[in-house]
Enzyme design. Structure first.
Site, PDB file in Angstrom:
ATOM      1  N   GLU A   1       0.847  -1.198   0.000  1.00 52.02           N
ATOM      2  CA  GLU A   1       0.000   0.000   0.000  1.00 52.02           C
ATOM      3  C   GLU A   1       0.886   1.254   0.000  1.00 52.02           C
ATOM      4  O   GLU A   1       2.070   1.193   0.328  1.00 52.02           O
ATOM      5  CB  GLU A   1      -0.922  -0.015   1.225  1.00 52.02           C
ATOM      6  CG  GLU A   1      -1.942  -1.158   1.149  1.00 52.02           C
ATOM      7  CD  GLU A   1      -2.957  -1.136   2.291  1.00 52.02           C
ATOM      8  OE1 GLU A   1      -2.896  -0.231   3.148  1.00 52.02           O
ATOM      9  OE2 GLU A   1      -3.796  -2.058   2.325  1.00 52.02           O
TER      10      GLU A   1
ATOM     11  N   LYS B   1      -1.937   2.909 -42.631  1.00 55.23           N
ATOM     12  CA  LYS B   1      -1.604   1.870 -41.652  1.00 55.23           C
ATOM     13  C   LYS B   1      -2.827   1.003 -41.375  1.00 55.23           C
ATOM     14  O   LYS B   1      -3.933   1.498 -41.285  1.00 55.23           O
ATOM     15  CB  LYS B   1      -1.148   2.543 -40.346  1.00 55.23           C
ATOM     16  CG  LYS B   1      -0.964   1.587 -39.189  1.00 55.23           C
ATOM     17  CD  LYS B   1      -0.201   2.247 -38.045  1.00 55.23           C
ATOM     18  CE  LYS B   1      -1.090   2.690 -36.915  1.00 55.23           C
ATOM     19  NZ  LYS B   1      -0.377   3.308 -35.809  1.00 55.23           N
TER      20      LYS B   1
HETATM   21  C1  R5P Z   1      -1.685   5.806 -33.322  1.00 55.95           C
HETATM   22  O1  R5P Z   1      -2.799   6.013 -33.212  1.00 55.95           O
HETATM   23  C2  R5P Z   1      -0.606   6.644 -32.737  1.00 55.95           C
HETATM   24  O2  R5P Z   1      -0.513   7.883 -33.369  1.00 55.95           O
HETATM   25  C3  R5P Z   1       0.715   5.896 -32.849  1.00 55.95           C
HETATM   26  O3  R5P Z   1       0.985   5.651 -34.209  1.00 55.95           O
HETATM   27  C4  R5P Z   1       0.637   4.595 -32.119  1.00 55.95           C
HETATM   28  O4  R5P Z   1       0.137   4.785 -30.838  1.00 55.95           O
HETATM   29  C5  R5P Z   1       2.015   3.961 -32.049  1.00 55.95           C
HETATM   30  O5  R5P Z   1       1.904   2.756 -31.363  1.00 55.95           O
HETATM   31  P1  R5P Z   1       2.991   1.626 -31.516  1.00 55.95           P
HETATM   32  O6  R5P Z   1       4.311   2.227 -31.213  1.00 55.95           O
HETATM   33  O7  R5P Z   1       2.563   0.602 -30.474  1.00 55.95           O
HETATM   34  O8  R5P Z   1       2.885   1.087 -32.898  1.00 55.95           O
END
Ligand code: R5P
Length: 298
Positions: free
Chosen positions: A39, A192
């Site tokens: 805690e 993406k």
């Molecule tokens: C997406 O929505 C954000 O802008 C970043 O691209 C994302 O959070 C990156 O996450 P990671 O490094 O886990 O691919």
């Protein structure tokens, strides 16, 4: 009138000290430790009565930090602080901004409700606002979201020759567009598809025509780094120069940073909103200026 009292929530926090100096605030002494059973014990060693209290802490890896923060805010109020503000250079729990699957918690809302009960205002840097237009949609207290884009542009203009700014996805368009405009550099945004926490596909059509430029990936957050790693991989495959990766918040879960370098990133630069070896862009003056504005308004 007393100077405000700024309490870092983490033991060693050079950014907290820099912001306190820039605000001419007094650095307060707050003891936070764990009892043997796990805690939290918390004690203000500086008197907070009738003082304006600012709690300072980056909230990456948030769960163990939240209870101490809630206790610190509650205790400051009980001890008679005039106001209790929170300076969170990185504000978490914004990506779960809707129910993607039945039964999921929309954690961004619950987290915002929790903080809004305990602090009087909040200042942060580039919160990940995607489906929310502003923090006021979920936070019930005054909030100020500062933008690091001009600092990123300055860094890129100073450090990179003939940059091409690249946003890995449509969500990054807002950051990349602003950074590119300030840096006077061209920019493109890729496509993406995220299939899971660590599964990301990136499409970069037509990238080869930019081969005379240095690719600079710009994003708000690097977490697993899968987004940047896949983008670096695609760019290298297309014959581009080794990319430079720039982000506001470098969270770097587990081995993410090493994996990103191993994938072929030439250099990684982040803001010091989350303490990390890649910190190269200082947000202390930006934060101090934002806190000044917030405290004048409240
Ligand atoms: C997406 O929505 C954000 O802008 C970043 O691209 C994302 O959070 C990156 O996450 P990671 O490094 O886990 O691919």
């Amino acid at each position: 009138m007393h100077a405000p009292l700024l309490f870092p929530l983490a033991a060693e926090d050079p950014l907290a000290k820099a912001v306190a100096d820039a605000l001419a605030a007094e650095l307060g002494d707050l003891e936070i430790r764990r009892f043997p059973d796990g805690e939290t014990y918390l004690r203000y060693r500086s008197a907070v009565q009738d003082r304006s209290v600012m709690l300072f802490g980056s909230l990456d890896r948030p769960d163990p930090k939240i209870l101490p923060l809630i206790f610190a805010a509650g205790a400051a109020r009980e001890l008679g602080a005039r106001a209790v503000g929170l300076i969170a250079p990185y504000l978490p729990y914004l990506r779960q901004d809707r129910r993607f699957n039945p039964g999921e918690a929309i954690s961004s809302r619950h987290f915002a409700q929790l903080l809004s009960r305990d602090v009087d205002w909040l200042v942060t840097v580039d919160p990940h606002l995607h489906r929310y237009k502003s923090l006021s949609e979920i936070y019930g207290v005054p909030t100020l979201a500062l933008h690091a884009a001009p600092l990123l542009s300055d860094w890129i203009s100073r450090e990179v020759e003939r940059p091409l700014l690249i946003g890995p996805d449509s969500e990054s368009e807002q950051w990349v567009g602003a950074v590119a405009r300030d840096a006077g550099a061209p920019s493109i945004v890729l496509r993406k598809h995220r299939r899971g926490d660590r599964e990301v596909e990136i499409e970069a059509p037509d990238i080869a025509r930019w081969s005379g430029r240095t690719p600079v990936l710009v994003d708000d957050i690097v977490s697993t780094a899968r987004t940047m790693i896949e983008t670096v991989r695609i760019l290298r495959k297309a014959g581009m120069r080794p990319p430079i990766c720039v982000a506001v918040h470098g969270i770097f879960a587990e081995r993410a940073f090493d994996d990103l370098l191993a994938a072929g990133a030439a250099r990684v630069a982040t803001c010091n909103t989350v303490p990390h070896g890649s910190n190269a862009i200082d947000v202390s003056r930006l934060l101090a200026e934002g806190v000044r504005r917030m405290t004048l308004a409240c």
